[in-house]
Enzyme design. Structure first.
Site, PDB file in Angstrom:
ATOM      1  N   GLU A  25      -0.873 -24.634 -29.518  1.00 44.11           N
ATOM      2  CA  GLU A  25      -0.505 -25.754 -28.607  1.00 44.11           C
ATOM      3  C   GLU A  25      -1.740 -26.622 -28.290  1.00 44.11           C
ATOM      4  OE1 GLU A  25       2.577 -25.457 -25.850  1.00 44.11           O
ATOM      5  OE2 GLU A  25       3.559 -23.831 -26.914  1.00 44.11           O
TER       6      GLU A  25
HETATM    7  N1  CAA Z   1       2.818 -39.100 -24.636  1.00 42.54           N
HETATM    8  C1  CAA Z   1       3.350 -40.173 -25.252  1.00 42.54           C
HETATM    9  N2  CAA Z   1       2.773 -40.771 -26.294  1.00 42.54           N
HETATM   10  C2  CAA Z   1       1.615 -40.251 -26.732  1.00 42.54           C
HETATM   11  C3  CAA Z   1       1.002 -39.154 -26.137  1.00 42.54           C
HETATM   12  C4  CAA Z   1       1.651 -38.568 -25.029  1.00 42.54           C
HETATM   13  N3  CAA Z   1       1.143 -37.508 -24.398  1.00 42.54           N
HETATM   14  N4  CAA Z   1      -0.131 -38.866 -26.786  1.00 42.54           N
HETATM   15  C5  CAA Z   1      -0.249 -39.778 -27.748  1.00 42.54           C
HETATM   16  N5  CAA Z   1       0.814 -40.620 -27.724  1.00 42.54           N
HETATM   17  C6  CAA Z   1       1.034 -41.790 -28.567  1.00 42.54           C
HETATM   18  C7  CAA Z   1      -0.145 -42.705 -28.337  1.00 42.54           C
HETATM   19  O1  CAA Z   1       0.087 -43.581 -27.259  1.00 42.54           O
HETATM   20  C8  CAA Z   1      -0.259 -43.446 -29.643  1.00 42.54           C
HETATM   21  O2  CAA Z   1       0.556 -44.569 -29.655  1.00 42.54           O
HETATM   22  P1  CAA Z   1      -0.112 -46.060 -29.758  1.00 42.54           P
HETATM   23  O3  CAA Z   1      -0.659 -46.101 -31.160  1.00 42.54           O
HETATM   24  O4  CAA Z   1       1.032 -46.976 -29.548  1.00 42.54           O
HETATM   25  O5  CAA Z   1      -1.175 -46.129 -28.714  1.00 42.54           O
HETATM   26  C9  CAA Z   1       0.272 -42.445 -30.657  1.00 42.54           C
HETATM   27  O6  CAA Z   1       1.006 -41.443 -29.943  1.00 42.54           O
HETATM   28  C10 CAA Z   1      -0.857 -41.754 -31.396  1.00 42.54           C
HETATM   29  O7  CAA Z   1      -1.694 -41.184 -30.425  1.00 42.54           O
HETATM   30  P2  CAA Z   1      -3.225 -40.884 -30.674  1.00 42.54           P
HETATM   31  O8  CAA Z   1      -3.871 -42.034 -31.335  1.00 42.54           O
HETATM   32  O9  CAA Z   1      -3.794 -40.387 -29.384  1.00 42.54           O
HETATM   33  O10 CAA Z   1      -3.111 -39.694 -31.726  1.00 42.54           O
HETATM   34  P3  CAA Z   1      -4.236 -38.857 -32.426  1.00 42.54           P
HETATM   35  O11 CAA Z   1      -3.900 -38.809 -33.859  1.00 42.54           O
HETATM   36  O12 CAA Z   1      -5.590 -39.309 -32.002  1.00 42.54           O
HETATM   37  O13 CAA Z   1      -3.962 -37.378 -31.847  1.00 42.54           O
HETATM   38  C11 CAA Z   1      -4.070 -35.539 -30.340  1.00 42.54           C
HETATM   39  C12 CAA Z   1      -4.018 -37.065 -30.519  1.00 42.54           C
HETATM   40  C13 CAA Z   1      -4.129 -35.310 -28.834  1.00 42.54           C
HETATM   41  C14 CAA Z   1      -5.278 -34.932 -30.985  1.00 42.54           C
HETATM   42  C15 CAA Z   1      -2.762 -34.924 -30.913  1.00 42.54           C
HETATM   43  O14 CAA Z   1      -2.690 -35.070 -32.312  1.00 42.54           O
HETATM   44  C16 CAA Z   1      -2.633 -33.450 -30.573  1.00 42.54           C
HETATM   45  O15 CAA Z   1      -2.185 -33.114 -29.479  1.00 42.54           O
HETATM   46  N6  CAA Z   1      -2.980 -32.536 -31.520  1.00 42.54           N
HETATM   47  C17 CAA Z   1      -2.751 -31.110 -31.313  1.00 42.54           C
HETATM   48  C18 CAA Z   1      -1.406 -30.726 -31.859  1.00 42.54           C
HETATM   49  C19 CAA Z   1      -0.822 -29.546 -31.148  1.00 42.54           C
HETATM   50  O16 CAA Z   1      -1.038 -29.331 -29.967  1.00 42.54           O
HETATM   51  N7  CAA Z   1      -0.019 -28.784 -31.864  1.00 42.54           N
HETATM   52  C20 CAA Z   1       0.702 -27.697 -31.291  1.00 42.54           C
HETATM   53  C21 CAA Z   1       1.833 -27.302 -32.182  1.00 42.54           C
HETATM   54  S1  CAA Z   1       3.069 -26.369 -31.329  1.00 42.54           S
HETATM   55  C22 CAA Z   1       2.418 -24.878 -31.070  1.00 42.54           C
HETATM   56  O17 CAA Z   1       1.285 -24.634 -31.307  1.00 42.54           O
HETATM   57  C23 CAA Z   1       3.380 -23.872 -30.453  1.00 42.54           C
HETATM   58  C24 CAA Z   1       2.839 -22.518 -30.313  1.00 42.54           C
HETATM   59  O18 CAA Z   1       1.832 -22.203 -30.859  1.00 42.54           O
HETATM   60  C25 CAA Z   1       3.475 -21.528 -29.560  1.00 42.54           C
HETATM   61  P1  FAD Z   2      -7.401 -27.379 -37.620  1.00 44.53           P
HETATM   62  O1  FAD Z   2      -6.658 -28.485 -37.038  1.00 44.53           O
HETATM   63  O2  FAD Z   2      -7.632 -27.358 -39.079  1.00 44.53           O
HETATM   64  O3  FAD Z   2      -8.667 -27.043 -36.828  1.00 44.53           O
HETATM   65  C1  FAD Z   2      -9.746 -26.216 -37.342  1.00 44.53           C
HETATM   66  C2  FAD Z   2     -10.888 -26.279 -36.341  1.00 44.53           C
HETATM   67  O4  FAD Z   2     -11.376 -27.634 -36.268  1.00 44.53           O
HETATM   68  C3  FAD Z   2     -10.470 -25.900 -34.917  1.00 44.53           C
HETATM   69  O5  FAD Z   2     -11.523 -25.223 -34.273  1.00 44.53           O
HETATM   70  C4  FAD Z   2     -10.247 -27.254 -34.262  1.00 44.53           C
HETATM   71  O6  FAD Z   2     -10.403 -27.220 -32.853  1.00 44.53           O
HETATM   72  C5  FAD Z   2     -11.353 -28.083 -34.915  1.00 44.53           C
HETATM   73  N1  FAD Z   2     -11.027 -29.507 -34.887  1.00 44.53           N
HETATM   74  C6  FAD Z   2     -10.067 -30.173 -35.568  1.00 44.53           C
HETATM   75  N2  FAD Z   2     -10.074 -31.477 -35.255  1.00 44.53           N
HETATM   76  C7  FAD Z   2     -11.048 -31.639 -34.332  1.00 44.53           C
HETATM   77  C8  FAD Z   2     -11.546 -32.757 -33.596  1.00 44.53           C
HETATM   78  N3  FAD Z   2     -11.010 -33.977 -33.736  1.00 44.53           N
HETATM   79  N4  FAD Z   2     -12.572 -32.551 -32.750  1.00 44.53           N
HETATM   80  C9  FAD Z   2     -13.104 -31.329 -32.577  1.00 44.53           C
HETATM   81  N5  FAD Z   2     -12.677 -30.233 -33.229  1.00 44.53           N
HETATM   82  C10 FAD Z   2     -11.655 -30.381 -34.091  1.00 44.53           C
HETATM   83  N6  FAD Z   2       2.598 -24.878 -34.579  1.00 44.53           N
HETATM   84  C11 FAD Z   2       3.841 -25.356 -34.398  1.00 44.53           C
HETATM   85  O7  FAD Z   2       4.120 -26.515 -34.676  1.00 44.53           O
HETATM   86  N7  FAD Z   2       4.824 -24.566 -33.874  1.00 44.53           N
HETATM   87  C12 FAD Z   2       4.598 -23.274 -33.531  1.00 44.53           C
HETATM   88  O8  FAD Z   2       5.518 -22.600 -33.054  1.00 44.53           O
HETATM   89  C13 FAD Z   2       3.286 -22.731 -33.732  1.00 44.53           C
HETATM   90  N8  FAD Z   2       3.028 -21.428 -33.453  1.00 44.53           N
HETATM   91  C14 FAD Z   2       1.814 -20.899 -33.823  1.00 44.53           C
HETATM   92  C15 FAD Z   2       1.602 -19.507 -33.702  1.00 44.53           C
HETATM   93  C16 FAD Z   2       0.421 -18.944 -34.177  1.00 44.53           C
HETATM   94  C17 FAD Z   2       0.213 -17.476 -34.077  1.00 44.53           C
HETATM   95  C18 FAD Z   2      -0.585 -19.786 -34.735  1.00 44.53           C
HETATM   96  C19 FAD Z   2      -1.869 -19.200 -35.292  1.00 44.53           C
HETATM   97  C20 FAD Z   2      -0.401 -21.146 -34.787  1.00 44.53           C
HETATM   98  C21 FAD Z   2       0.797 -21.719 -34.345  1.00 44.53           C
HETATM   99  N9  FAD Z   2       1.042 -23.073 -34.487  1.00 44.53           N
HETATM  100  C22 FAD Z   2       2.300 -23.581 -34.279  1.00 44.53           C
HETATM  101  C23 FAD Z   2       0.033 -23.943 -35.060  1.00 44.53           C
HETATM  102  C24 FAD Z   2      -1.089 -24.291 -34.105  1.00 44.53           C
HETATM  103  O9  FAD Z   2      -0.650 -25.211 -33.157  1.00 44.53           O
HETATM  104  C25 FAD Z   2      -2.256 -24.825 -34.949  1.00 44.53           C
HETATM  105  O10 FAD Z   2      -2.807 -23.714 -35.636  1.00 44.53           O
HETATM  106  C26 FAD Z   2      -3.296 -25.509 -34.106  1.00 44.53           C
HETATM  107  O11 FAD Z   2      -2.785 -26.701 -33.552  1.00 44.53           O
HETATM  108  C27 FAD Z   2      -4.577 -25.811 -34.909  1.00 44.53           C
HETATM  109  O12 FAD Z   2      -4.297 -26.405 -36.134  1.00 44.53           O
HETATM  110  P2  FAD Z   2      -4.951 -25.835 -37.512  1.00 44.53           P
HETATM  111  O13 FAD Z   2      -4.664 -24.386 -37.543  1.00 44.53           O
HETATM  112  O14 FAD Z   2      -4.469 -26.660 -38.625  1.00 44.53           O
HETATM  113  O15 FAD Z   2      -6.494 -26.007 -37.314  1.00 44.53           O
END
Ligand code: CAA
Ligand code: FAD
Length: 378
Positions: free
Chosen positions: A362
Site C-alpha cells: 500500500e
Molecule cells: N486523489 C485523487 N487524485 C489523485 C491522487 C489522490 N490521492 N493522487 C494523485 N492523483 C491524480 C493527480 O492529481 C494527477 O492528476 P493531474 O495530472 O490531473 O494532476 C494524477 O492522479 C497523477 O498523479 P501523480 O502525478 O501524483 O502520480 P505519480 O505517478 O507521481 O504517482 C504516487 C504518485 C503517490 C507515487 C502513486 O503512484 C502511488 O501512490 N504509488 C504507490 C502505489 C501503491 O500504493 N500501491 C499499493 C497497491 S495495493 C496494495 O499494496 C494492497 C496490499 O498490499 C494489501
Molecule cells: P518498486 O516500486 O520496484 O520499488 C523498489 C524500491 O524502490 C522500493 O524500496 C521503493 O520504495 C523504491 N522506490 C521506487 N520508486 C521510488 C521513488 N520515486 N522514490 C524513492 N524510492 C522509490 N498490490 C496490489 O495492487 N494489490 C494487492 O493486494 C497487493 N498485495 C501485496 C501483498 C504482498 C505480500 C506484497 C509483497 C505486495 C503486495 N502488493 C499488492 C504490491 C505492493 O503494493 C508493491 O509491492 C509496492 O507498492 C511496491 O512496488 P514494487 O514491489 O514494484 O517495488
C-alpha cells in the site's frame, strides 16, 4: 488518551477475545505451512469484521473508521495474515465500491462482500508497475458494450480466494494516468487465471499471487465511475487503505511489545529478572514510547476520516511511522527474548517477519514520504 465510545470499547473487547480464541491456536502452524486461513476468514465474516464500515443498507456494520482501526489492531496483534485479508476487503474493495459504485453495483457486489462471505481483491500492482502505479501495462480495450482486459497483475492479496476483483487497466495510453479505468471482475469470468501462491518472508498464511487476464470480457456496467477515473479511484481508495495497514503495523508491534514486556519480567539472568538490567528496561521504554506515538497517529488519521477532514497526509504519516516503528519494536522484542525469540514457539520472530511487509505494501515507506513531502512543500 482518546475517549472511546462504549461501542468502540466493546469492539476492542470482542475483537481481542475473538483473536485470542479463534486465531491464536493455529497461527504458528498456518505460518509454518503457509496455509490460507479459510475457516478463520469465514468466522471473521460471521463476526462482521469483513464489512465493518459498509452502510447497513448493503449488509455492513455501519461503523466508523476508528472502530475498524481498533478491530484491525486487535486482529493484527495475533494474526497479521488474517488482518491483511480483512484490510483489503474492508478498506480497498468495500470502501471503493461503497463510495464510487452505482446502486446496482452495490447491490450485486458490495452486499455479498459485506455480509455474504464473499472476498474481494484489489488489483493495481503489476510486474513493472508497483510504486510507479500509473505505469499500467494491463490494457482494457473498449468495445461496443464491453471491455476486453489483458495483462498481468502482481502480488494480489486474496488472489486465489477472491470472488470479486477490482482491476485497474489502461484504456487510453495517450492520456497517461487519466486513461486508466477500474473494473469489477468476477472470479469465474473466462480468461481470468491465478498464478502460484507466493512463498513469502512474512504474512505467510495470507494468499498472495499473480492474476492473469487473457481477453477477459467485462460488461460496461462493471466499470466504476467515469471513463478515466481508475487511477484517481486507486489513489483515493489507498488513502484510506493506508490507515488500515498502519493499524496492522500498530497491532503487530503491540503484540510483540506485550510479549516482550511479560518475558522480561519472567526470565532471569544474573540472578534477577532481565528487566532489572537497565538496557532491557530502556528498550521497553523506547518500545512503549514508539508504540504510543504510532497509536496516536493511527487514531488521529482515522478520526480525520470520520470527521470528513482530509486524511491524505495523516494517513501516510500514520502508515510511515507505524510501519517503521513496527519493524524496530518487533526486532527489539526478538532481542529481549534472546535465543527463545529466534524460534517459532515464542511468536515474536513471526511478528518481526510480518512487520516487514507494512513498510512495503500500500505504498512503500519511501512513497509515503513522497505523499507527505509533496503536501508540505506545495
Ligand atoms: N486523489 C485523487 N487524485 C489523485 C491522487 C489522490 N490521492 N493522487 C494523485 N492523483 C491524480 C493527480 O492529481 C494527477 O492528476 P493531474 O495530472 O490531473 O494532476 C494524477 O492522479 C497523477 O498523479 P501523480 O502525478 O501524483 O502520480 P505519480 O505517478 O507521481 O504517482 C504516487 C504518485 C503517490 C507515487 C502513486 O503512484 C502511488 O501512490 N504509488 C504507490 C502505489 C501503491 O500504493 N500501491 C499499493 C497497491 S495495493 C496494495 O499494496 C494492497 C496490499 O498490499 C494489501
Ligand atoms: P518498486 O516500486 O520496484 O520499488 C523498489 C524500491 O524502490 C522500493 O524500496 C521503493 O520504495 C523504491 N522506490 C521506487 N520508486 C521510488 C521513488 N520515486 N522514490 C524513492 N524510492 C522509490 N498490490 C496490489 O495492487 N494489490 C494487492 O493486494 C497487493 N498485495 C501485496 C501483498 C504482498 C505480500 C506484497 C509483497 C505486495 C503486495 N502488493 C499488492 C504490491 C505492493 O503494493 C508493491 O509491492 C509496492 O507498492 C511496491 O512496488 P514494487 O514491489 O514494484 O517495488
Amino acid at each position: 488518551m482518546i475517549d472511546f465510545s462504549e461501542e468502540q470499547r466493546m469492539i476492542r473487547k470482542v475483537a481481542r477475545e475473538f483473536a485470542e480464541k479463534e486465531l491464536l491456536p493455529g497461527v504458528i502452524e498456518r505460518d509454518k505451512h503457509a496455509r490460507y486461513p479459510k475457516t478463520e476468514i469465514n468466522k471473521m465474516h460471521d463476526m462482521g469484521f469483513m464489512g465493518m464500515t459498509v452502510d447497513p443498507a448493503y449488509g455492513g456494520g455501519g461503523m466508523d473508521t476508528l472502530s475498524y482501526v481498533i478491530a484491525m489492531e486487535e486482529i493484527s496483534k495475533v494474526d497479521a495474515s488474517c488482518a491483511v485479508a480483512m484490510s483489503v476487503n474492508n478498506s480497498l474493495v468495500c470502501w471503493g465500491l461503497q463510495k464510487y459504485g452505482t446502486d446496482e453495483q452495490k447491490e450485486k457486489f458490495l452486499r455479498p462482500l459485506a455480509s455474504g462471505k464473499k472476498l474481494g481483491a484489489f488489483c493495481l500492482s503489476e510486474p513493472e508497475a508497483g510504486s510507479d502505479a500509473s505505469h499500467q501495462h494491463t490494457i482494457a480495450e473498449e468495445k461496443e458494450d464491453h471491455y476486453l482486459l489483458s495483462g498481468t497483475k502482481n502480488w494480489i492479496t486474496n488472489g486465489k480466494n477472491a470472488d470479486i476483483y477490482l482491476i485497474m487497466a489502461q484504456t487510453h495510453p495517450e492520456k497517461g494516468s487519466h486513461g486508466i479505468n477500474v473494473f469489477i471482475v468476477e472470479a469465474d469470468t473466462d480468461g481470468l487465471t491465478t498464478g502460484e501462491k507466493e512463498d513469502k518472508m512474512g504474512i505467510r498464511a495470507s494468499d498472495t499471487c499473480s492474476v492473469m487476464l487473457d481477453q477477459v470480457v467485462v460488461p460496461k456496467e462493471n466499470r466504476i465511475g467515469e471513463d478515466g477515473f481508475g487511477f484517481a479511484f486507486a489513489m483515493k481508495t489507498l488513502e484510506g487503505g493506508r490507515i488500515g495497514i498502519a493499524a496492522q503495523a500498530l497491532g503487530i508491534a503491540s503484540g510483540a511489545y506485550e510479549r516482550a514486556l511479560k518475558y522480561a519480567q519472567e526470565r532471569e539472568a544474573f540472578g534477577v529478572p532481565i528487566y532489572k538490567h537497565q538496557d532491557v528496561s530502556f528498550k521497553l521504554a523506547d518500545m512503549a514510547t514508539e508504540l504510543e506515538a504510532s497509536r496516536l497517529l493511527v487514531y488521529h488519521a482515522a478520526m480525520d476520516k470520520d470527521a470528513g477532514r482530509s486524511y491524505t497526509v495523516s494517513g501516510s504519516m500514520a502508515k510511515l511511522y507505524a510501519a517503521e516503528a513496527a519493524m524496530k519494536i518487533t526486532t527489539e522484542a526478538v532481542q529481549i527474548h534472546g535465543g527463545y525469540g529466534y524460534v517459532r514457539e515464542y511468536h515474536v520472530e513471526r511478528m518481526m517477519r510480518d512487520a516487514k511487509i507494512t513498510q512495503i505494501y500500500e505504498g512503500t515507506s519511501e512513497i509515503q514520504k513522497i505523499v507527505i513531502s509533496r503536501s508540505i512543500l506545495k
